[in-house]
Design a protein around this motif. Structure first.
Motif, mmCIF file in Angstrom:
data_model
loop_
_atom_site.group_PDB
_atom_site.id
_atom_site.type_symbol
_atom_site.label_atom_id
_atom_site.label_comp_id
_atom_site.label_asym_id
_atom_site.label_seq_id
_atom_site.Cartn_x
_atom_site.Cartn_y
_atom_site.Cartn_z
ATOM 1 N N MET A 277 -118.201 58.407 2.671
ATOM 2 C CA MET A 277 -117.480 58.180 3.919
ATOM 3 C C MET A 277 -116.473 57.043 3.787
ATOM 4 O O MET A 277 -115.358 57.119 4.325
ATOM 5 N N CYS A 281 -112.352 58.040 4.331
ATOM 6 C CA CYS A 281 -111.876 57.692 5.681
ATOM 7 C C CYS A 281 -110.356 57.533 5.707
ATOM 8 O O CYS A 281 -109.755 57.476 6.784
ATOM 9 N N THR A 339 -115.047 53.263 12.411
ATOM 10 C CA THR A 339 -114.657 54.653 12.155
ATOM 11 C C THR A 339 -113.904 55.243 13.335
ATOM 12 O O THR A 339 -112.910 55.967 13.152
ATOM 13 N N THR A 340 -114.345 54.926 14.537
ATOM 14 C CA THR A 340 -113.645 55.403 15.735
ATOM 15 C C THR A 340 -112.221 54.859 15.777
ATOM 16 O O THR A 340 -111.263 55.596 16.064
ATOM 17 N N MET A 342 -110.402 53.810 13.218
ATOM 18 C CA MET A 342 -109.592 54.402 12.139
ATOM 19 C C MET A 342 -109.144 55.817 12.492
ATOM 20 O O MET A 342 -108.009 56.205 12.194
ATOM 21 N N MET A 343 -110.014 56.586 13.129
ATOM 22 C CA MET A 343 -109.643 57.939 13.540
ATOM 23 C C MET A 343 -108.472 57.888 14.527
ATOM 24 O O MET A 343 -107.495 58.647 14.392
ATOM 25 N N TYR A 377 -110.807 48.989 9.789
ATOM 26 C CA TYR A 377 -111.606 49.139 8.572
ATOM 27 C C TYR A 377 -112.290 47.824 8.213
ATOM 28 O O TYR A 377 -113.492 47.790 7.899
ATOM 29 N N TRP A 382 -116.524 48.097 6.769
ATOM 30 C CA TRP A 382 -116.544 49.200 5.813
ATOM 31 C C TRP A 382 -116.329 48.757 4.368
ATOM 32 O O TRP A 382 -116.620 49.509 3.442
ATOM 33 N N PHE A 436 -107.821 63.193 7.358
ATOM 34 C CA PHE A 436 -108.643 62.010 7.594
ATOM 35 C C PHE A 436 -109.023 61.859 9.068
ATOM 36 O O PHE A 436 -110.040 61.250 9.382
ATOM 37 N N ASN A 440 -113.012 61.435 9.768
ATOM 38 C CA ASN A 440 -113.527 60.288 10.518
ATOM 39 C C ASN A 440 -114.284 60.727 11.765
ATOM 40 O O ASN A 440 -115.288 60.111 12.132
#
Length: 510
Positions: A277, A281, A339-340, A342-343, A377, A382, A436, A440
């Motif tokens: 992951m 990402c 992660t949220t 980055m998405m 990130y 991460w 990506f 993510n």
């Protein structure tokens, strides 16, 4: 012994050793971004203007070497120990660096990348274990987060050095940046040579008196090996090791792929998955080819390098945030938050680039999304957590192999992203980032449902998380905090039910 260091000074020295290794990791990930992709620079001139496919190969072949380095730790890491793995890995990195810097042909450069990667694969498979096995549970997250900061600091150094050297017209423009990793490798392996071995590795090898001496040295300057706190920690490590051996018997690679009482296969899947992951990402595309991404937005070569340096600075500064958060809110919450974010930034980048490079407003939003992507990130932990987490959830008998398998996953998918990114950006442009966005989105739910929280738990107590729970998440959705006497009592109950063999005086740890 240990350069005369004890207590906090010794822990700090180990931190410096591991920090140098993480600096090396981050630097190597960032340095090629300012070197490749420009037909006018001396790198392109020396290597005959490689096309996107060849560029991807010359950069990503490093990850192939890293994969073989991880495999070497799987096979021999438990034989030579944590400390010597770092010493050997650092020496190999220096050899590979010399080969790269002296290259005048693509073949020699590629060989140098593979050799340097071999050493770095050994380092990255060992650094997280060595650090986590030699620092207290109460601040283990903070300590390893600091190592993640060092990795991002390595990216920062690499981009600014690339920017500064872009003003030169000789081959020093790329030879000096590619020579710099030898400094970090020398610092890491040189200090590691004088540091103590991991006490948990010593217990596993039945070198108990040495383990007690190391535990005492880590505890404080005036604490003897027979101190009560040292003996209590030693006893808990010995009991956990004995229990693992009683349940699993003599180690076999087969147990990495089986469940049973120790749930090793599940642990290996979690180890493999967290690095997968982290690599998929989108951070590798941004880090390795940051300057190329800025060129895609429509900036000049000079502005691309300048923005890369500024971005790496904000990236580095924001990486300090998890120090105060990771042991308070936990690994899991930070990963989901990161992660949220980055998405969302990948969505913003994709939409902005879809308007074309000539749209100034869209270009500004695209640049902003790259800056914020790196901030999410970094603040989401991460960089550090994927190295810390496998060491926390693996039993001692598979910790080295679990960490190495985790890092093997890292370099496998790192290679995939770095290899295909130049080709993807050249052929499908901004649509590359849609990949990506989807990944993510999936990772948010994977972390939430399958990854248990480990903050504040001694390594020997993490085993208790894997017992019970529903058949799918198996304890990932609950948290059980055990005090030392609970741990001893739990082992006693297993003994009484015939699940573990004889463990002497188990009640004395209460």
């Amino acid at each position: 012994m240990y350069l005369g260091l004890r207590g906090k000074a010794l822990v700090a020295a180990i931190g410096f050793c591991c920090g140098s290794g993480f600096l090396l990791l981050g630097y190597d990930q960032g340095v090629m971004g300012g070197v490749v992709g420009y037909s006018g620079n001396t790198f392109a001139q020396v290597f005959n203007n490689p096309n996107p496919t060849t560029t991807g190969l010359m950069v990503s072949i490093y990850e192939v070497g890293c994969m073989f380095g991880s495999i070497a730790v799987i096979a021999w890491g438990d034989r030579i120990g944590r400390r010597m793995s770092l010493v050997v890995g650092g020496i190999i990195v220096i050899i590979g660096t010399i080969l790269q810097v002296s290259s005048y042909s693509r073949a020699q450069f590629i060989v140098g990348r593979i050799v340097a990667g071999l050493g770095n694969g050994m380092n990255t498979s060992t650094l997280g274990i060595y650090q986590s096995e030699t620092c207290p549970a109460r601040n283990r997250g903070k300590v390893v987060t600091c190592e993640g900061i060092m990795a991002i600091g390595g990216v920062w150094v690499s981009y600014w050095l690339d920017f500064g050297m872009s003003y030169t017209n000789s081959t020093a423009q790329w030879r000096l940046p590619l020579a710099f990793p030898a400094v970090f490798a020398l610092a890491m392996s040189g200090v590691a040579f004088f540091m103590p071995e991991s006490p948990r590795w010593l217990v596993m090898k039945k070198r108990d008196e040495e383990a007690k001496q190391v535990l005492a040295a880590l505890a404080g300057r005036d604490i003897p090996p027979d101190d009560g706190s040292v003996l209590a920690l030693y006893t808990s490590i010995r009991q956990a090791t004995d229990y693992e051996n009683q349940v699993g018997g003599e180690f076999s690679y087969r147990e990495l792929f089986t469940g049973r009482d120790l749930q090793n296969f599940r642990r290996i899947c979690l180890c493999f998955g967290i690095q997968l992951m982290e690599e998929m990402c989108g951070i590798n595309l941004i880090t390795y080819y940051m300057s190329n991404v800025f060129l895609q937005i429509g900036t000049s070569y000079f502005m691309a390098l300048l923005l890369s340096g500024v971005n790496s600075t904000t990236y580095f500064i924001s990486s300090f945030v998890p120090i105060w958060l990771i042991d308070r809110f936990g690994r899991k919450s930070l990963l989901i938050y990161g992660t949220t974010g980055m998405m969302c930034m990948m969505i913003m980048l994709t939409v902005s680039l879809s308007f074309g490079a000539e749209n100034l407003t869209a270009g500004i939003f695209a640049i902003l999304s790259i800056f914020l992507f790196n901030i999410f990130y970094a603040t989401g932990g991460w960089m550090a957590t994927p190295f810390l987490y496998p060491s926390e959830i693996s039993t001692l008998r598979i910790r080295s192999k679990g960490s190495a398998i985790s890092v093997l996953s890292k370099w496998m998918f790192n290679f995939l992203v770095v290899m295909i990114s130049p080709v993807a950006m050249a052929n499908i442009g901004y649509r590359t980032y849609v990949i990506f966005i989807v990944l993510n989105f999936v990772f948010i739910f994977v972390v939430f449902f399958f990854y248990p929280e480990t903050k504040g738990l001694p390594l020997e107590q993490v085993d208790m998380i894997f017992e019970g729970g529903d058949p799918i998440t198996r304890g990932a959705m609950r948290r059980r905090r055990l005090e030392p006497h609970d741990f001893a009592q739990d082992l006693q109950e297993k003994h009484e039910h015939g699940r573990a063999g004889h463990v002497e005086d188990i009640s004395k740890t209460a």
